[in-house]
Structure formats: C-alpha cells, structure tokens
Design an enzyme around this catalytic site. Structure first.
Site, PDB file in Angstrom:
ATOM      1  N   TYR A   1      -8.977   4.752   8.383  1.00 31.85           N
ATOM      2  CA  TYR A   1      -8.970   5.149   9.650  1.00 31.85           C
ATOM      3  C   TYR A   1     -10.037   6.118   9.961  1.00 31.85           C
ATOM      4  O   TYR A   1      -9.961   7.237   9.322  1.00 31.85           O
ATOM      5  CB  TYR A   1      -7.672   5.595  10.317  1.00 31.85           C
ATOM      6  CG  TYR A   1      -6.600   4.564  10.317  1.00 31.85           C
ATOM      7  CD1 TYR A   1      -5.735   4.065   9.284  1.00 31.85           C
ATOM      8  CD2 TYR A   1      -6.404   3.844  11.620  1.00 31.85           C
ATOM      9  CE1 TYR A   1      -4.743   3.111   9.599  1.00 31.85           C
ATOM     10  CE2 TYR A   1      -5.251   2.867  11.847  1.00 31.85           C
ATOM     11  CZ  TYR A   1      -4.562   2.664  10.776  1.00 31.85           C
ATOM     12  OH  TYR A   1      -3.723   1.708  10.952  1.00 31.85           O
TER      13      TYR A   1
ATOM     14  N   LYS B   1       1.486  -1.236  15.276  1.00 34.55           N
ATOM     15  CA  LYS B   1       2.864  -0.961  15.474  1.00 34.55           C
ATOM     16  C   LYS B   1       3.499  -2.213  16.275  1.00 34.55           C
ATOM     17  O   LYS B   1       4.580  -2.616  16.368  1.00 34.55           O
ATOM     18  CB  LYS B   1       3.357   0.063  16.362  1.00 34.55           C
ATOM     19  CG  LYS B   1       3.464   1.277  15.633  1.00 34.55           C
ATOM     20  CD  LYS B   1       4.732   1.480  14.504  1.00 34.55           C
ATOM     21  CE  LYS B   1       4.354   2.502  13.646  1.00 34.55           C
ATOM     22  NZ  LYS B   1       4.683   2.350  12.326  1.00 34.55           N
TER      23      LYS B   1
ATOM     24  N   PRO C   1      -3.562  -0.454  19.400  1.00 29.07           N
ATOM     25  CA  PRO C   1      -3.162  -0.998  17.987  1.00 29.07           C
ATOM     26  C   PRO C   1      -3.385   0.095  16.874  1.00 29.07           C
ATOM     27  O   PRO C   1      -3.210  -0.134  15.610  1.00 29.07           O
ATOM     28  CB  PRO C   1      -4.289  -1.974  17.662  1.00 29.07           C
ATOM     29  CG  PRO C   1      -5.303  -2.014  18.786  1.00 29.07           C
ATOM     30  CD  PRO C   1      -4.665  -1.127  19.864  1.00 29.07           C
TER      31      PRO C   1
ATOM     32  N   TYR D   1       4.184   6.030  10.305  1.00 33.51           N
ATOM     33  CA  TYR D   1       3.381   4.850  10.119  1.00 33.51           C
ATOM     34  C   TYR D   1       4.032   3.772   9.341  1.00 33.51           C
ATOM     35  O   TYR D   1       4.359   2.496   9.508  1.00 33.51           O
ATOM     36  CB  TYR D   1       2.269   5.432   9.293  1.00 33.51           C
ATOM     37  CG  TYR D   1       0.988   4.258   9.233  1.00 33.51           C
ATOM     38  CD1 TYR D   1       0.296   4.166  10.118  1.00 33.51           C
ATOM     39  CD2 TYR D   1       0.866   3.498   7.994  1.00 33.51           C
ATOM     40  CE1 TYR D   1      -0.838   3.158  10.126  1.00 33.51           C
ATOM     41  CE2 TYR D   1      -0.068   2.429   7.798  1.00 33.51           C
ATOM     42  CZ  TYR D   1      -0.901   2.366   9.041  1.00 33.51           C
ATOM     43  OH  TYR D   1      -1.794   1.353   9.022  1.00 33.51           O
TER      44      TYR D   1
ATOM     45  N   HIS E   1       0.882  -1.454  -0.047  1.00 33.70           N
ATOM     46  CA  HIS E   1      -0.171  -0.058   0.050  1.00 33.70           C
ATOM     47  C   HIS E   1       0.838   1.207  -0.188  1.00 33.70           C
ATOM     48  O   HIS E   1       1.823   1.461   0.898  1.00 33.70           O
ATOM     49  CB  HIS E   1      -0.857   0.027   1.424  1.00 33.70           C
ATOM     50  CG  HIS E   1      -2.033  -1.118   1.088  1.00 33.70           C
ATOM     51  ND1 HIS E   1      -3.229  -0.887   2.090  1.00 33.70           N
ATOM     52  CD2 HIS E   1      -2.439  -1.920   0.418  1.00 33.70           C
ATOM     53  CE1 HIS E   1      -3.989  -1.936   1.792  1.00 33.70           C
ATOM     54  NE2 HIS E   1      -3.522  -2.388   0.794  1.00 33.70           N
TER      55      HIS E   1
HETATM   56  P1  FAD Z   1       3.154 -12.665  21.179  1.00 30.34           P
HETATM   57  O1  FAD Z   1       2.822 -12.711  19.811  1.00 30.34           O
HETATM   58  O2  FAD Z   1       2.279 -12.593  22.114  1.00 30.34           O
HETATM   59  O3  FAD Z   1       4.053 -14.054  21.358  1.00 30.34           O
HETATM   60  C1  FAD Z   1       4.373 -14.661  22.704  1.00 30.34           C
HETATM   61  C2  FAD Z   1       4.243 -16.020  22.634  1.00 30.34           C
HETATM   62  O4  FAD Z   1       4.773 -16.788  23.860  1.00 30.34           O
HETATM   63  C3  FAD Z   1       2.764 -16.597  22.488  1.00 30.34           C
HETATM   64  O5  FAD Z   1       2.903 -17.487  21.367  1.00 30.34           O
HETATM   65  C4  FAD Z   1       2.550 -17.254  23.820  1.00 30.34           C
HETATM   66  O6  FAD Z   1       1.692 -18.578  23.641  1.00 30.34           O
HETATM   67  C5  FAD Z   1       3.823 -17.723  24.255  1.00 30.34           C
HETATM   68  N1  FAD Z   1       4.008 -17.846  25.829  1.00 30.34           N
HETATM   69  C6  FAD Z   1       3.577 -17.123  26.746  1.00 30.34           C
HETATM   70  N2  FAD Z   1       3.850 -17.812  27.931  1.00 30.34           N
HETATM   71  C7  FAD Z   1       4.651 -18.725  27.606  1.00 30.34           C
HETATM   72  C8  FAD Z   1       5.087 -19.504  28.707  1.00 30.34           C
HETATM   73  N3  FAD Z   1       5.077 -19.447  30.052  1.00 30.34           N
HETATM   74  N4  FAD Z   1       5.906 -20.646  27.930  1.00 30.34           N
HETATM   75  C9  FAD Z   1       6.057 -20.901  26.652  1.00 30.34           C
HETATM   76  N5  FAD Z   1       5.615 -19.875  25.758  1.00 30.34           N
HETATM   77  C10 FAD Z   1       4.704 -18.682  26.331  1.00 30.34           C
HETATM   78  N6  FAD Z   1      -1.206  -5.193  16.786  1.00 30.34           N
HETATM   79  C11 FAD Z   1      -1.549  -4.448  15.888  1.00 30.34           C
HETATM   80  O7  FAD Z   1      -0.396  -3.662  15.594  1.00 30.34           O
HETATM   81  N7  FAD Z   1      -2.651  -4.468  15.308  1.00 30.34           N
HETATM   82  C12 FAD Z   1      -3.484  -5.211  15.754  1.00 30.34           C
HETATM   83  O8  FAD Z   1      -4.554  -5.597  15.202  1.00 30.34           O
HETATM   84  C13 FAD Z   1      -3.241  -6.130  16.734  1.00 30.34           C
HETATM   85  N8  FAD Z   1      -4.234  -7.097  17.194  1.00 30.34           N
HETATM   86  C14 FAD Z   1      -3.946  -7.792  18.314  1.00 30.34           C
HETATM   87  C15 FAD Z   1      -4.820  -8.733  18.849  1.00 30.34           C
HETATM   88  C16 FAD Z   1      -4.791  -9.389  20.336  1.00 30.34           C
HETATM   89  C17 FAD Z   1      -5.886 -10.216  20.638  1.00 30.34           C
HETATM   90  C18 FAD Z   1      -3.519  -9.132  20.699  1.00 30.34           C
HETATM   91  C19 FAD Z   1      -3.010  -9.948  22.030  1.00 30.34           C
HETATM   92  C20 FAD Z   1      -2.412  -8.541  20.067  1.00 30.34           C
HETATM   93  C21 FAD Z   1      -2.600  -7.689  18.860  1.00 30.34           C
HETATM   94  N9  FAD Z   1      -1.724  -6.958  18.489  1.00 30.34           N
HETATM   95  C22 FAD Z   1      -2.031  -5.997  17.189  1.00 30.34           C
HETATM   96  C23 FAD Z   1      -0.268  -6.779  18.821  1.00 30.34           C
HETATM   97  C24 FAD Z   1       0.860  -7.754  18.308  1.00 30.34           C
HETATM   98  O9  FAD Z   1      -0.287  -8.748  17.968  1.00 30.34           O
HETATM   99  C25 FAD Z   1       1.615  -8.044  19.202  1.00 30.34           C
HETATM  100  O10 FAD Z   1       2.386  -6.841  19.388  1.00 30.34           O
HETATM  101  C26 FAD Z   1       2.793  -9.225  18.532  1.00 30.34           C
HETATM  102  O11 FAD Z   1       1.980 -10.364  18.608  1.00 30.34           O
HETATM  103  C27 FAD Z   1       3.879  -9.182  19.521  1.00 30.34           C
HETATM  104  O12 FAD Z   1       4.810 -10.264  19.340  1.00 30.34           O
HETATM  105  P2  FAD Z   1       5.559 -10.963  20.497  1.00 30.34           P
HETATM  106  O13 FAD Z   1       6.203 -12.143  19.797  1.00 30.34           O
HETATM  107  O14 FAD Z   1       6.352 -10.003  21.270  1.00 30.34           O
HETATM  108  O15 FAD Z   1       4.382 -11.546  21.524  1.00 30.34           O
HETATM  109  C1  DHB Z   2      -4.966  -3.872  11.149  1.00 36.56           C
HETATM  110  C2  DHB Z   2      -4.627  -3.444  12.568  1.00 36.56           C
HETATM  111  C3  DHB Z   2      -4.002  -2.450  13.110  1.00 36.56           C
HETATM  112  O1  DHB Z   2      -3.947  -2.426  14.362  1.00 36.56           O
HETATM  113  C4  DHB Z   2      -4.159  -1.239  12.316  1.00 36.56           C
HETATM  114  O2  DHB Z   2      -3.759  -0.230  13.007  1.00 36.56           O
HETATM  115  C5  DHB Z   2      -4.258  -1.389  10.905  1.00 36.56           C
HETATM  116  C6  DHB Z   2      -4.724  -2.633  10.498  1.00 36.56           C
HETATM  117  C7  DHB Z   2      -5.431  -5.025  10.525  1.00 36.56           C
HETATM  118  O3  DHB Z   2      -5.395  -5.995  11.555  1.00 36.56           O
HETATM  119  O4  DHB Z   2      -5.204  -5.058   9.489  1.00 36.56           O
END
Ligand code: FAD
Ligand code: DHB
Length: 394
Positions: free
Chosen positions: A204, A300, A296, A388, A75
């Site tokens: 948005y 980021k 969200p 962004y 995009h």
């Molecule tokens: P995670 O992806 O959370 O990975 C952590 C992993 O550790 C998980 O797989 C978990 O199962 C594992 N874990 C936890 N505890 C243990 C343990 N004790 N032993 C072993 N494994 C363990 N960001 C956006 O920008 N836009 C969005 O729309 C958006 N939607 C989201 C929706 C939800 C429901 C959530 C929770 C987050 C969302 N985020 C979004 C944020 C984004 O997805 C996260 O910032 C991203 O996943 C971070 O990655 P990470 O690897 O740090 O953590």
């Molecule tokens: C999406 C999620 C976000 O948090 C955002 O700011 C834009 C797009 C998405 O899930 O596509």
C-alpha cells in the site's frame, strides 16, 4: 403467472447470496438464488482479492475451502510504502498468528456455484428480480423474469443480496431506512497483468502523485491499482502510461523495479462509504453491498458481505429449528456493529493513503505523521493489523 415456492428466496449470486444459500443448505433449509447475470459473467467478474482469516475459516468449515487452501496465497504481512521506503507490518506477529489469504473473489464465486450445483441447489442465472411483494405478510414473494416469462417465487423470507444497484433496498417503504454516505473525490484504476508479482506481499503506497497498490492473484498474475480521478476516462490510460505511473509511485530509494506484462483486465472502481440502517424490514433482510459499501482500501467489501450472511444463516437456522426469533430480531444490530467498525477502518486507511484534492499541506503532513506512527509503534501497527486480518468479535 406461474408461482413457485421455497423457504428462503435469495436475490443475487454474489458472495453474499451464494454463501447464504450454501450455509442454509448445510442446515437443511431450502433456497432459490435468482441472479440477473449469466454464470459466465459472475464467474469472471474481477473484483476483490483479500480474504480475512475468519472468511477463510468459514469457507473451509463449510466445505468449500479445498481449492482455496491449495491455491490461495497465505500472507503473514503487508508493506506500507511512503517517502520512497517500505515498512513491513507483520500481521501475524501482531494478531496471535492470524493471516490473510489472497484468492480472487471470482474464484470464491466459482467454488460456491460448483458446490451448490453439485448438491442439487437451485441457482437461476439470467433471472432478474423485478420487484418484491407482501413483505409484511407470512408469504412474501419475489417477481422475476426468466426465459422471457414473468414468475413469482413465494418464500418465508427474502434475502436481498443483490449488491449496491439491486432492487431490494429500494423496495423498503420510504422513511424506514436511514442512509449514511460519503463520496470520495477519487477512484481506482485497476489492472490485472500477466506478470509475476514484483514483491511477495501487498504494498500500500502513499505518494505525492496519489495512492498505488501492488497485489497479486497467483505467482503469474499481478493485480495493481492507481488512484485516479472519479470521472477518469480509461481511453486516456494506454498501457504504457499505466506502467509508467505505477513505477513512478512505487519507486523506492533502493531501486524497486516493477515487472510489467500484458494487461488482461482494466477497470475503474468508484470510492464510496455507504450504510443503511436497519438491515431488515419485515420479512426482507439485506446483506452485503445491498446494505453497505466501503472504499476498497481496507480490502473489506467481500469479507463484510460474508460476515453478514453468517449471522443471517445462523439466525434463520435457529428460527426454522425452534421458531426462536431472537437472533433474527437482532440481525441488523449484530451486523451493524461490524459494519461500522469496518467503515471506520476503511475510511481511516483511505484518508491516510490517498492524495486529496487541493493538496492541503497540513493534511499531507498529518498523513506522513500517521504513517510514521503506524510503522514505528507496535500499538498503532496492531490497530491496523487486527482490523486488516479481521476482528473475531466486534
Ligand atoms: P455483489 O457481488 O455485487 O453481488 C450482487 C449480485 O446481485 C450480482 O451478481 C448482481 O448481478 C446481482 N443482482 C443485482 N440486481 C439483481 C436483480 N434485480 N435480480 C437478480 N440479481 C441481481 N472490494 C474489495 O475489498 N477490494 C476490491 O478491490 C474491490 N473491487 C471492486 C470492484 C468493483 C467494480 C466492485 C463493484 C466492487 C469491488 N469490491 C472490492 C467490493 C466487493 O467486490 C463487494 O463488496 C462484494 O462483491 C459484495 O458482495 P455481494 O454479494 O454483497 O454483492
Ligand atoms: C486487492 C484489493 C483491495 O481493495 C485491497 O485493499 C487489497 C488487494 C486486490 O484486488 O488484490
């Protein structure tokens, strides 16, 4: 109790843990990734979808960008919609050609898992870390349960990539970490629907009834979000109500029509800003959501997690290569500069676009003025655009 040994013990197979494991392998450094959930579960967890320019480059350079390049939707702009009219921010014109790519987080996770397993990487699913030990020693260990047995994984360093609800952050002794936090009085109700996107780019949308977001995953899958109450009951949102509310908020004076279709996923995402400092204690390094959460609105969370482990991967590579500790010692400070830039941007987007409780008319007018400014001033639009698509240097 049986004990095993690796160089870097990684807790969590989210984007942070998987990217780190992959980057380390490219440097010839061995790791074991322990993941509490099943492979099936982590590969189907619907979350973020927007990849920054730098995240795409990193994945491509690391050899895991092939499907992303084929299927990701590049995009060049996004739309800010308010007062019944849309205003395009041309991201690439404002940032020397940088773009974002829409590609689901679970697709990134699938690609990384496949790459690690193909390369003989050690990923253990349904392996829950219970505790970490000996952080101050040269042989810290992760105690975990797998196949009903409790084991120890001894390592040189531990990477806590276990998300916001993981165990690593809490294993740091009291008094070491300072936490900075803000909760927002709303959440997002998100859906994934089997219908072609109703616009080519993200929208948005600021509306008196609350924020709405139009996004997508493919030419046949639309991702949509609605601002809702933090304690919202999903049962109160049958599909018809969701579509009606989305259409109302996204309506324009020139008759925008939102296409609808079967909803295949529905969930509520809480909104919070959270940072701990520092990101390291002795031989434990925190990365991604384990150390910080952003609301969200700026898209980021995933990008920040990847940015952390890029820094950590380089620091560990330097350490294993020559024993140099400078980059490892600077890990927390280096990451925190980006973390706070991104915290500010995510907070700014959130407060500009959401309806706040109390409907303070002063706040509402400030929001409209800010939106009008961002969509009419090249300087203000550039601020949004460069944050962004992701700042190269912070
Ligand atoms: P995670 O992806 O959370 O990975 C952590 C992993 O550790 C998980 O797989 C978990 O199962 C594992 N874990 C936890 N505890 C243990 C343990 N004790 N032993 C072993 N494994 C363990 N960001 C956006 O920008 N836009 C969005 O729309 C958006 N939607 C989201 C929706 C939800 C429901 C959530 C929770 C987050 C969302 N985020 C979004 C944020 C984004 O997805 C996260 O910032 C991203 O996943 C971070 O990655 P990470 O690897 O740090 O953590
Ligand atoms: C999406 C999620 C976000 O948090 C955002 O700011 C834009 C797009 C998405 O899930 O596509």
């Amino acid at each position: 109790m049986s004990a095993e040994r690796t160089q870097v013990g990684i807790v969590g197979a989210g984007p942070a843990g998987l990217v780190l494991s992959h980057l380390l392998a490219l440097e010839g450094i061995e790791s074991v990734v322990l993941e509490a959930r099943s492979r099936e579960y982590v590969e189907h967890r619907v979350r973020a979808g927007v990849l920054e320019h730098g995240t795409v480059e990193l994945l491509r350079e690391a050899g895991v960008g092939e499907r992303l390049q084929r299927e990701g939707l590049v995009h060049h702009g996004l739309e800010l919609r308010f007062g019944g009219a849309g205003h395009r921010i041309v991201l690439s014109d404002l940032t020397d050609g940088r773009t974002i790519t829409v590609y689901g987080q679970q697709e990134v996770v699938k690609d990384l898992i496949a790459a690690r397993l193909d390369a003989g990487g050690d990923l253990r699913f349904e392996a829950s870390a219970v505790s970490v030990h000996g952080l101050d020693s040269e042989r810290p260990a992760i105690r975990f349960t797998h196949d009903g047995a409790e084991r120890d994984l001894r390592c040189d360093v531990i990477a806590g990539c276990d998300g916001f609800h993981g165990i690593c952050r809490d294993a740091i002794p009291a008094g070491v970490l300072a936490a900075y936090e803000r909760e927002y009085p709303f959440a997002w109700l998100g859906i994934l629907a089997e219908v072609a996107p109703s616009a080519e780019e993200l929208i948005y949308c600021h509306h008196d009834r609350g924020f709405a977001l139009h996004s997508m995953r493919s030419p046949k899958l639309t991702r949509l979000y609605l601002q809702c109450e933090p304690d919202e009951d999903l049962d109160a949102w049958p599909d018809e109500r969701i579509w009606e509310e989305l259409q109302t908020r996204l309506a324009t004076d020139d008759g925008f029509r939102l296409g609808s279709g079967p909803i295949v996923e529905k969930g509520i995402t809480p909104m919070r800003s959270f940072v701990v400092e520092p990101l390291q204690h002795a031989r434990l390094y925190l990365a991604g959501d384990a150390a910080h959460i952003v609301p969200p609105t700026g898209a980021k969370g995933l990008n920040l997690a990847v940015a952390d482990v890029r820094v950590l991967g380089e620091a560990l590579a330097a350490w294993y290569r020559s024993g140099a500790t400078e980059l490892l010692q600077a890990y927390s400070d280096t990451c925190l500069r980006r973390v706070w830039r991104v915290q500010h941007f995510s907070w700014w987007m959130t407060q500009m676009l959401h309806r706040f409780a109390g409907d303070d008319p002063f706040e509402a007018r400030l929001q409209r003025s800010q939106l009008a400014y961002v969509t009419s001033s090249r300087a203000a639009a550039t601020t949004l655009a460069e944050n962004y698509v992701g700042l190269a240097r912070v």
